[in-house]
Design an enzyme around this catalytic site. Structure first.
Site, PDB file in Angstrom:
ATOM      1  N   CYS A  38       1.119  -0.951  -0.167  1.00 42.74           N
ATOM      2  CA  CYS A  38      -0.197   0.218   0.020  1.00 42.74           C
ATOM      3  C   CYS A  38       0.584   1.074  -0.188  1.00 42.74           C
ATOM      4  O   CYS A  38       2.060   1.188   0.880  1.00 42.74           O
ATOM      5  CB  CYS A  38      -0.840  -0.203   0.799  1.00 42.74           C
ATOM      6  SG  CYS A  38      -1.631   2.093   1.396  1.00 42.74           S
ATOM      7  N   SER A  40       0.392   3.948   2.225  1.00 45.64           N
ATOM      8  CA  SER A  40       1.060   4.792   2.814  1.00 45.64           C
ATOM      9  C   SER A  40       1.951   3.226   3.614  1.00 45.64           C
ATOM     10  O   SER A  40       3.150   4.489   4.722  1.00 45.64           O
ATOM     11  CB  SER A  40      -0.405   3.690   3.697  1.00 45.64           C
ATOM     12  OG  SER A  40      -1.702   4.250   3.342  1.00 45.64           O
ATOM     13  N   HIS A  43       4.832   6.049   2.588  1.00 46.35           N
ATOM     14  CA  HIS A  43       5.050   6.892   3.324  1.00 46.35           C
ATOM     15  C   HIS A  43       6.469   6.625   4.460  1.00 46.35           C
ATOM     16  O   HIS A  43       6.669   7.076   4.860  1.00 46.35           O
ATOM     17  CB  HIS A  43       3.471   7.201   3.775  1.00 46.35           C
ATOM     18  CG  HIS A  43       2.642   7.887   2.563  1.00 46.35           C
ATOM     19  ND1 HIS A  43       3.392   8.926   1.566  1.00 46.35           N
ATOM     20  CD2 HIS A  43       1.605   7.513   2.279  1.00 46.35           C
ATOM     21  CE1 HIS A  43       2.694   9.402   0.553  1.00 46.35           C
ATOM     22  NE2 HIS A  43       1.281   8.698   1.186  1.00 46.35           N
ATOM     23  N   HIS A  59      -0.324  -4.013   6.140  1.00 49.77           N
ATOM     24  CA  HIS A  59      -1.756  -4.031   6.279  1.00 49.77           C
ATOM     25  C   HIS A  59      -3.262  -3.848   6.162  1.00 49.77           C
ATOM     26  O   HIS A  59      -3.826  -4.166   6.631  1.00 49.77           O
ATOM     27  CB  HIS A  59      -1.667  -2.823   7.205  1.00 49.77           C
ATOM     28  CG  HIS A  59      -1.674  -1.468   6.078  1.00 49.77           C
ATOM     29  ND1 HIS A  59      -0.665  -0.575   5.690  1.00 49.77           N
ATOM     30  CD2 HIS A  59      -2.906  -1.123   5.579  1.00 49.77           C
ATOM     31  CE1 HIS A  59      -1.169  -0.055   4.775  1.00 49.77           C
ATOM     32  NE2 HIS A  59      -1.750  -0.231   4.447  1.00 49.77           N
ATOM     33  N   CYS A 164      -7.783  -3.244   3.091  1.00 50.45           N
ATOM     34  CA  CYS A 164      -7.153  -1.406   2.760  1.00 50.45           C
ATOM     35  C   CYS A 164      -7.117  -0.946   1.800  1.00 50.45           C
ATOM     36  O   CYS A 164      -8.578  -0.231   1.215  1.00 50.45           O
ATOM     37  CB  CYS A 164      -6.344  -1.395   2.938  1.00 50.45           C
ATOM     38  SG  CYS A 164      -5.383   0.614   3.156  1.00 50.45           S
TER      39      CYS A 164
HETATM   40 ZN   LIG Z   1      -3.129   1.053   3.450  1.00 54.19          ZN
END
Ligand SMILES: [Zn+2]
Ligand SMILES: [Zn+2]
Length: 362
Positions: A38, A40, A43, A59, A164
């Site tokens: 993902c 995220s 990041h 996640h 997600c």
């Molecule tokens: Zn995610």
């Protein structure tokens, strides 16, 4: 002992071994079968969003329950589950008013007097759990309110991305925007989340679905998933094109990138009374706004973290959509890779060209 991709320092992941604690009363030990990559995670890997290290990201996972704590009521060993980072406490203001995605899940973390959930394999030091999941690991030890059981007929690599990207994209359409059949939806950014939003807009019966992305390959994917129109975000007249297609602006503009320019674009293409929903994780100093005329035109701006999901209800429904051939996860997943190739997977993500890469564990 479990193999994991550990973020030792900002920049990249290292494959190592860890040991997970025994499940506490409300915890579930899961054999991870698949975990999506993902944005995220990136990041955190790149340090744009700080996190104490070492820690294990990941996640967006699915797996099989191996063991449960003494008080666990919602899942049992052998259940197939999807994890979700929207762990909820069940009794705070947000939970009891139906906005559980806003719950900070304080009660779902490990008790301060309990041993850490994850340790180095040699027992020398704890390894941080990220978002209370840490799914880039052969096993996960998580709170029972961070996963939900699904139909065992569902392939687990496809189930993982529901955790997600798909929950966020589809949840935004169904829960946050409450798209009415016939309304026009524009999606800025056609990565995993954006593509899921486009697919869900089609399921919701949206009239026109406009995919906006600079990469032709992604615009093509978007059209496979249900976009009726596609616009190159980088052309000078992108806004004019969208205004023309939508007959004066869209009802719903969904930003799924996390950049200032794409968030501003989402606001710019609204029709009177339209709503812009910002999903992307923007740099922390970014701001999006509505001008005086926008406000007089009844335009709205909202965040919709994790698609404002109620995941214990939403995820099994999304699984059902897939099983019935409505939700097209096969198109959203670009490739399956072993854990050892995880850094290459993130490199590809930086290039922006693929849809979703999923790590599969054997
Ligand atoms: Zn995610
Ligand atoms: Zn709560």
């Amino acid at each position: 002992m479990a193999k994991a991709a550990i973020l030792e320092s900002v920049g990249g992941l290292t494959i190592g071994e860890v040991e997970l604690a025994d499940p506490g009363p409300h915890e579930v030990l899961i054999d991870t079968k698949a975990c999506g990559l993902c944005h995220s995670d990136l990041h955190f890997i790149e340090g744009a969003y700080p996190h104490p290290l070492p820690a294990i990201p990941g996640h967006e996972a699915a797996g099989v329950v191996r063991a449960v704590g003494s008080e666990v009521k919602t899942v049992k060993p052998g259940d197939h589950v999807v994890s979700c980072l929207s762990a909820f406490c069940g009794h705070c203001e947000f939970c009891v008013t139906g906005r559980m995605a806003l719950c900070l899940g304080a009660d779902t973390r490990r008790a301060p007097d309990a041993p850490p959930r994850i340790m180095r394999a040699d027992g020398s030091a704890p390894v941080g759990q990220m978002l209370n999941l840490s799914a880039f690991c052969e096993q996960m030890l998580i709170h029972e309110h961070a996963c939900v059981a699904i139909d065992k007929a569902m392939p687990l690599d496809r189930a993982a991305v529901i955790g997600c990207a798909v929950t966020t994209g589809a949840g935004t359409i169904f829960n946050a925007c409450k798209v009415v059949p016939g309304e026009t939806v524009a999606v800025v950014g056609c990565g995993g989340v954006g593509l899921a939003a486009i697919n869900a807009a089609k399921i919701a019966g949206a009239g026109k679905v406009i995919a906006i992305d600079p990469i032709a390959e992604k615009r093509d994917l978007a059209q496979v998933l249900g976009a009726t129109h596609a616009v190159d975000a980088m052309t000078d007249d992108a806004v004019d094109q969208i205004m023309k297609i939508s007959g004066g602006g869209v009802h719903h503009a969904i930003e799924a990138v996390g950049r200032q320019a794409s968030a501003d674009l989402a606001v710019k293409i609204l029709r009177r009374g339209g709503t812009a929903t910002i999903l992307g994780m923007m740099p922390l100093d970014c701001k999006v706004g509505l001008g005086a005329l926008d406000l007089l035109g009844g335009k709205k701006l909202q965040g919709a973290i994790m698609g404002m999901n109620h995941f214990p209800v939403d995820l099994p429904r999304l699984v059902d959509f897939y099983m019935r051939g409505l939700l097209d996860l096969d198109t959203i997943i670009a490739e399956r890779i072993p854990l050892e190739k995880i850094n290459e997977g993130f490199e590809k993500m930086k290039g922006g060209h693929s849809a979703r890469s999923v790590v599969v564990f054997d």
